[in-house]
Write an enzyme that holds these catalytic residues in place. Structure first.
Site, PDB file in Angstrom:
ATOM      1  N   GLU A 156      16.191 -32.120   4.742  1.00  0.00           N
ATOM      2  CA  GLU A 156      16.714 -30.871   5.308  1.00  0.00           C
ATOM      3  C   GLU A 156      16.941 -29.833   4.204  1.00  0.00           C
ATOM      4  O   GLU A 156      16.631 -28.652   4.367  1.00  0.00           O
ATOM      5  CB  GLU A 156      18.020 -31.124   6.073  1.00  0.00           C
ATOM      6  CG  GLU A 156      18.719 -29.882   6.611  1.00  0.00           C
ATOM      7  CD  GLU A 156      17.917 -29.059   7.600  1.00  0.00           C
ATOM      8  OE1 GLU A 156      18.334 -27.921   7.882  1.00  0.00           O
ATOM      9  OE2 GLU A 156      16.847 -29.524   8.041  1.00  0.00           O
TER      10      GLU A 156
ATOM     11  N   ASN B 279       5.048 -13.645  26.303  1.00  0.00           N
ATOM     12  CA  ASN B 279       5.426 -14.626  25.276  1.00  0.00           C
ATOM     13  C   ASN B 279       4.855 -15.968  25.721  1.00  0.00           C
ATOM     14  O   ASN B 279       5.171 -16.447  26.807  1.00  0.00           O
ATOM     15  CB  ASN B 279       6.946 -14.739  25.143  1.00  0.00           C
ATOM     16  CG  ASN B 279       7.338 -15.928  24.262  1.00  0.00           C
ATOM     17  OD1 ASN B 279       6.591 -16.309  23.364  1.00  0.00           O
ATOM     18  ND2 ASN B 279       8.466 -16.541  24.573  1.00  0.00           N
ATOM     19  N   GLY B 280       4.005 -16.563  24.903  1.00  0.00           N
ATOM     20  CA  GLY B 280       3.386 -17.839  25.277  1.00  0.00           C
ATOM     21  C   GLY B 280       1.916 -17.838  24.895  1.00  0.00           C
ATOM     22  O   GLY B 280       1.470 -16.997  24.109  1.00  0.00           O
TER      23      GLY B 280
ATOM     24  N   TRP C  31       5.082 -12.623  17.467  1.00  0.00           N
ATOM     25  CA  TRP C  31       4.780 -13.670  16.482  1.00  0.00           C
ATOM     26  C   TRP C  31       3.357 -14.086  16.822  1.00  0.00           C
ATOM     27  O   TRP C  31       3.112 -14.777  17.801  1.00  0.00           O
ATOM     28  CB  TRP C  31       5.727 -14.870  16.637  1.00  0.00           C
ATOM     29  CG  TRP C  31       5.642 -15.813  15.485  1.00  0.00           C
ATOM     30  CD1 TRP C  31       6.413 -15.818  14.347  1.00  0.00           C
ATOM     31  CD2 TRP C  31       4.745 -16.933  15.326  1.00  0.00           C
ATOM     32  NE1 TRP C  31       6.045 -16.852  13.516  1.00  0.00           N
ATOM     33  CE2 TRP C  31       5.022 -17.544  14.083  1.00  0.00           C
ATOM     34  CE3 TRP C  31       3.726 -17.475  16.120  1.00  0.00           C
ATOM     35  CZ2 TRP C  31       4.319 -18.659  13.613  1.00  0.00           C
ATOM     36  CZ3 TRP C  31       3.017 -18.579  15.644  1.00  0.00           C
ATOM     37  CH2 TRP C  31       3.326 -19.157  14.404  1.00  0.00           C
TER      38      TRP C  31
ATOM     39  N   CYS D 135       7.323 -14.937  20.868  1.00  0.00           N
ATOM     40  CA  CYS D 135       7.636 -13.510  20.794  1.00  0.00           C
ATOM     41  C   CYS D 135       8.951 -13.254  21.508  1.00  0.00           C
ATOM     42  O   CYS D 135       9.529 -14.139  22.124  1.00  0.00           O
ATOM     43  CB  CYS D 135       6.516 -12.733  21.462  1.00  0.00           C
ATOM     44  SG  CYS D 135       4.887 -13.218  20.859  1.00  0.00           S
TER      45      CYS D 135
ATOM     46  N   ARG E 289      12.815 -13.783  16.990  1.00  0.00           N
ATOM     47  CA  ARG E 289      11.809 -14.557  17.700  1.00  0.00           C
ATOM     48  C   ARG E 289      10.392 -14.264  17.203  1.00  0.00           C
ATOM     49  O   ARG E 289       9.449 -14.950  17.593  1.00  0.00           O
ATOM     50  CB  ARG E 289      11.888 -14.285  19.206  1.00  0.00           C
ATOM     51  CG  ARG E 289      13.251 -14.600  19.825  1.00  0.00           C
ATOM     52  CD  ARG E 289      13.226 -14.317  21.308  1.00  0.00           C
ATOM     53  NE  ARG E 289      12.213 -15.116  21.941  1.00  0.00           N
ATOM     54  CZ  ARG E 289      12.389 -16.396  22.319  1.00  0.00           C
ATOM     55  NH1 ARG E 289      13.564 -16.953  22.128  1.00  0.00           N
ATOM     56  NH2 ARG E 289      11.423 -17.082  22.858  1.00  0.00           N
TER      57      ARG E 289
ATOM     58  N   LYS F 145      15.287 -26.035   3.970  1.00  0.00           N
ATOM     59  CA  LYS F 145      16.047 -24.774   3.842  1.00  0.00           C
ATOM     60  C   LYS F 145      15.501 -23.934   2.690  1.00  0.00           C
ATOM     61  O   LYS F 145      15.289 -22.739   2.804  1.00  0.00           O
ATOM     62  CB  LYS F 145      17.540 -25.050   3.630  1.00  0.00           C
ATOM     63  CG  LYS F 145      18.234 -25.716   4.820  1.00  0.00           C
ATOM     64  CD  LYS F 145      18.429 -24.837   6.016  1.00  0.00           C
ATOM     65  CE  LYS F 145      17.272 -24.942   6.923  1.00  0.00           C
ATOM     66  NZ  LYS F 145      17.395 -25.452   8.266  1.00  0.00           N
TER      67      LYS F 145
ATOM     68  N   GLU G  53      11.891 -22.642   3.590  1.00  0.00           N
ATOM     69  CA  GLU G  53      11.830 -21.659   4.697  1.00  0.00           C
ATOM     70  C   GLU G  53      12.182 -20.252   4.244  1.00  0.00           C
ATOM     71  O   GLU G  53      11.614 -19.275   4.712  1.00  0.00           O
ATOM     72  CB  GLU G  53      12.823 -22.049   5.792  1.00  0.00           C
ATOM     73  CG  GLU G  53      12.396 -23.157   6.718  1.00  0.00           C
ATOM     74  CD  GLU G  53      13.401 -23.330   7.847  1.00  0.00           C
ATOM     75  OE1 GLU G  53      13.096 -22.935   8.979  1.00  0.00           O
ATOM     76  OE2 GLU G  53      14.509 -23.835   7.572  1.00  0.00           O
TER      77      GLU G  53
ATOM     78  N   LYS H  42      12.494 -18.187  15.486  1.00  0.00           N
ATOM     79  CA  LYS H  42      13.657 -19.025  15.766  1.00  0.00           C
ATOM     80  C   LYS H  42      13.360 -20.154  16.745  1.00  0.00           C
ATOM     81  O   LYS H  42      13.814 -21.296  16.582  1.00  0.00           O
ATOM     82  CB  LYS H  42      14.791 -18.162  16.316  1.00  0.00           C
ATOM     83  CG  LYS H  42      16.072 -18.904  16.600  1.00  0.00           C
ATOM     84  CD  LYS H  42      16.685 -19.433  15.326  1.00  0.00           C
ATOM     85  CE  LYS H  42      17.941 -20.243  15.478  1.00  0.00           C
ATOM     86  NZ  LYS H  42      18.341 -20.913  14.260  1.00  0.00           N
TER      87      LYS H  42
ATOM     88  N   HIS I  51       6.380 -44.281  -6.754  1.00  0.00           N
ATOM     89  CA  HIS I  51       5.136 -44.584  -6.032  1.00  0.00           C
ATOM     90  C   HIS I  51       4.218 -43.372  -5.944  1.00  0.00           C
ATOM     91  O   HIS I  51       3.315 -43.331  -5.110  1.00  0.00           O
ATOM     92  CB  HIS I  51       5.457 -45.131  -4.637  1.00  0.00           C
ATOM     93  CG  HIS I  51       6.360 -46.333  -4.684  1.00  0.00           C
ATOM     94  ND1 HIS I  51       5.943 -47.558  -5.137  1.00  0.00           N
ATOM     95  CD2 HIS I  51       7.670 -46.471  -4.399  1.00  0.00           C
ATOM     96  CE1 HIS I  51       6.957 -48.408  -5.100  1.00  0.00           C
ATOM     97  NE2 HIS I  51       8.016 -47.772  -4.661  1.00  0.00           N
TER      98      HIS I  51
HETATM   99  C1  AGP Z   1      15.026 -24.826  10.989  1.00  0.00           C
HETATM  100  O1  AGP Z   1      15.671 -24.001  10.093  1.00  0.00           O
HETATM  101  C2  AGP Z   1      13.962 -24.170  11.735  1.00  0.00           C
HETATM  102  N1  AGP Z   1      14.427 -23.048  12.433  1.00  0.00           N
HETATM  103  C3  AGP Z   1      13.143 -25.098  12.613  1.00  0.00           C
HETATM  104  O2  AGP Z   1      12.674 -26.155  11.841  1.00  0.00           O
HETATM  105  C4  AGP Z   1      13.901 -25.661  13.822  1.00  0.00           C
HETATM  106  O3  AGP Z   1      14.828 -26.602  13.416  1.00  0.00           O
HETATM  107  C5  AGP Z   1      12.892 -26.316  14.763  1.00  0.00           C
HETATM  108  O4  AGP Z   1      11.974 -25.339  15.174  1.00  0.00           O
HETATM  109  C6  AGP Z   1      13.582 -26.956  15.969  1.00  0.00           C
HETATM  110  O5  AGP Z   1      14.211 -25.975  16.718  1.00  0.00           O
HETATM  111  P1  AGP Z   1      15.207 -26.409  17.903  1.00  0.00           P
HETATM  112  O6  AGP Z   1      16.364 -27.133  17.294  1.00  0.00           O
HETATM  113  O7  AGP Z   1      15.606 -25.106  18.547  1.00  0.00           O
HETATM  114  O8  AGP Z   1      14.411 -27.287  18.833  1.00  0.00           O
END
Ligand code: AGP
Length: 587
Positions: A466, A99-100, A73, A2, A27, A470, A473, A582, A489
């Site tokens: 990757e 937050n946590g 969140w 959060c 966040r 993208k 996500e 994030k 396979h």
């Molecule tokens: C990637 O677009 C995401 N935001 C997520 O996978 C991110 O890379 C992952 O949570 C790792 O975050 P960090 O690099 O801040 O540790």
């Protein structure tokens, strides 16, 4: 994961808290709330995005010079008004934002219920204000907060409001929290953008720090059981960097910033990169640990360390690292890669490795983050704040630094630097409006698709992972990346007429990966080629010049743009994808 914020000063708190909350929305954004002191504590909260809630509840109607706010969140309890923060204690004398995750909340809840307390939400957080109220039966406010924190297991960053005291108390353990020092006013928040508009003077709180904000700032450390001194740092970031400027979304802004961020990654840290290269050469066992996109950058690095430096490295998902930690010895070197520097699984892996005596090098973007403090040395990425939940500029910045490191290990640092610097103008082209215009034709073709497959061989394999991430996500299209050689396979069973398949080629892998493309085409797939040379197998071609080890940087950019455009065409919010945040600060 959060976003929390607190303010105490001479100004009305609500406008400052609302602006701060909007800057923390990356966040978590499923519900929000705010509370200020004006007579008693007045609290407003609901489920939904901050903008929607504000137009319904009018946060600016809250009066008072002291207040707290939260954007959520959800971890414990559904997305409801009752579960939104802040949470009151039973007498409503105390309010808390958190937050946590409080792991022992059920036990604490039973204890409080047996002492006459009632609970109104499903959250773990609600035990905190009630425990404080319980201890205040025979202790001061500050001592009650300290006593409460000693009872909590798990992770927390909290800010506590008391209707009878003109002070804020905040504390952190395994969740980020930073204090902003203003002119006769103080801020406390999960991240700096929340109050960057008001001050660039910050105090980073360390693990188990508790801070009291009233007419002064006093930091107490629960482990040391004493007041401690924490340095005031000046932030280099400026407000423009945390604003969208002329861009509709942070995602597009940050994609176009890569010309600058890669230049910065290449031009700084030279001395430290060489020092780290020496450490790598001396180490007995190299372990990369990371999550998500950062993990893909590490996987990409393992190919470069092999091809450029002739060196084998281990790459572990941070959340799986505990299965391999018994191989760690004091001579091992762990390279932890994290944009935020606050990812709980990465911090967990680093602490496990330190217990085994390993040295920790980190590659991080956020100054003052936990990972920078818990590393023996930190290579800063200097990409500036990344607000969009998706990592774009920080991913390519990590790749640039890791590529430089591979060249430095091979004793060819200057050659590596030259190769990457030569890219910068080309990256300007890859992010340009004309490049985006070409990719838009593909986005239009794919916008209704529900499945996309991506293949690559060698260095292009991590790129396909990757690229798939993208697309998943931000457009919510099921996308799967895999090594070209794995196609036969199993996964090829999913290919049918019109199934879009993105194929990353390179000089080294072209022959084999084109055979894979032919196998896909034979089952009716729609082939999208990404690479230097067009081929008759391709139904759509995105030309990206051959850049050897830097292919991983150049080839991901068109897919970042494709993902952004697909999100726009499918009505998804590129900056705040559903269910994501994030920085993943819980395990
Ligand atoms: C990637 O677009 C995401 N935001 C997520 O996978 C991110 O890379 C992952 O949570 C790792 O975050 P960090 O690099 O801040 O540790």
């Amino acid at each position: 994961m959060c976003g929390i914020i607190g303010y105490i000063g001479k100004k009305q708190a609500a406008p400052i808290l609302l602006d701060g909350l909007k800057r923390l929305e990356y966040r978590g954004y499923d519900s929000a709330g705010m509370a200020t002191v004006s007579g008693g504590i007045i609290l407003k909260k609901d489920a939904g995005k901050i903008g929607e809630i504000n137009s319904k509840l009018d946060f600016l109607g809250l009066r008072g010079n002291i207040g707290i706010a939260h954007t959520r969140w959800a971890t414990h309890g559904g997305v409801t008004k009752e579960n939104a923060h802040p949470h009151f204690s039973n007498t409503r004398e105390i309010a808390v934002v958190h937050n946590g995750i409080i792991e022992n909340y059920q036990e604490l809840r039973e204890f409080l219920v047996s002492n006459g307390f009632t609970f109104y939400s499903e959250t773990d957080t609600e035990v905190i204000p009630n425990l404080i109220e319980y201890f205040m039966r025979n202790r001061s406010f500050e001592d009650s907060v300290k006593e409460t924190l000693k009872k909590l297991e798990g992770s927390y960053a909290i800010v506590v409001l008391n209707e009878n005291e003109n002070k804020l108390i905040a504390a952190r353990k395994d969740s980020p929290l930073v204090v902003g020092i203003g002119d006769n006013e103080y801020f406390v928040a999960s991240d700096i953008p929340a109050f960057l508009e008001h001050t660039k003077k910050v105090v980073y709180l360390y693990e188990k720090d508790l801070v009291v904000l009233d007419s002064d700032v006093r930091v107490f450390n629960l482990d040391k059981d004493s007041f401690v001194k924490r340095p005031i740092s000046d932030i280099e970031w400026n407000l423009e960097q945390v604003k969208k400027g002329n861009f509709e979304h942070f995602m597009l802004k940050e994609i176009t910033e890569q010309t600058e961020t890669i230049r910065k990654a290449v031009e700084n840290n030279g001395k430290l990169i060489k020092e780290v290269a020496d450490l790598v050469k001396k180490a007995k066992g190299i372990y990369f640990v990371a999550c998500g996109s950062s993990y893909h950058a590490c996987l990409s690095a393992s190919y470069k360390f092999s091809s450029v430096a002739g060196m084998h490295v281990n790459v572990a998902l941070a959340s799986e690292f505990s299965n391999f930690k018994d191989f760690i010895i004091p001579e091992s070197l762990v390279i932890a890669v994290s944009q935020s520097g606050e990812t709980a699984d990465v911090l967990g892996a680093v602490r496990a490795a330190k217990e085994k005596g390993a040295k920790i090098i980190s590659i991080v973007n956020v100054f003052g983050s936990s990972l920078t403090r818990e590393s023996d040395s930190a290579l800063m990425m200097n990409s500036g704040p990344e607000i969009c939940v998706l990592s774009t500029k920080t991913y390519t910045s990590q790749l640039a630094i890791l590529t430089l490191l591979a060249y430095a290990i091979a004793g060819k640092y200057e050659e590596g630097k030259r190769k990457l610097k030569d890219l910068i103008n080309y990256i300007y082209y890859l992010t340009s409006a004309s490049a985006r215009h070409h990719i838009k034709k593909l986005s239009e073709k794919l916008k209704k698709k529900e499945h996309i497959y991506l293949i690559g061989r060698g260095l292009q394999y991590p790129t396909s992972l990757e690229a798939a991430l993208k697309i998943k996500e931000v457009s919510y299209i099921h996308a799967e990346g895999f090594a070209g050689g794995e196609l036969k396979h199993g996964t090829i069973a999913l290919i049918e007429k019109g199934t879009p398949c993105i194929v990353f080629t390179s000089e080294k892998t072209e022959k084999e990966v084109l055979s894979n493309a032919a196998e896909l085409k034979a089952r009716g797939a729609y082939i999208i080629g990404v690479g230097a040379r067009k081929n008759e197998l391709f139904d759509f071609f995105i030309k990206v010049r051959e850049s050897e080890e830097a292919n991983s940087i150049c080839q991901i950019i068109p897919i970042q743009i494709l993902a952004y455009q697909l999100a726009m065409l499918r009505g998804c919010n590129p900056d705040k994808p559903r269910n994501l945040a994030k920085s993943v600060t819980v395990k």
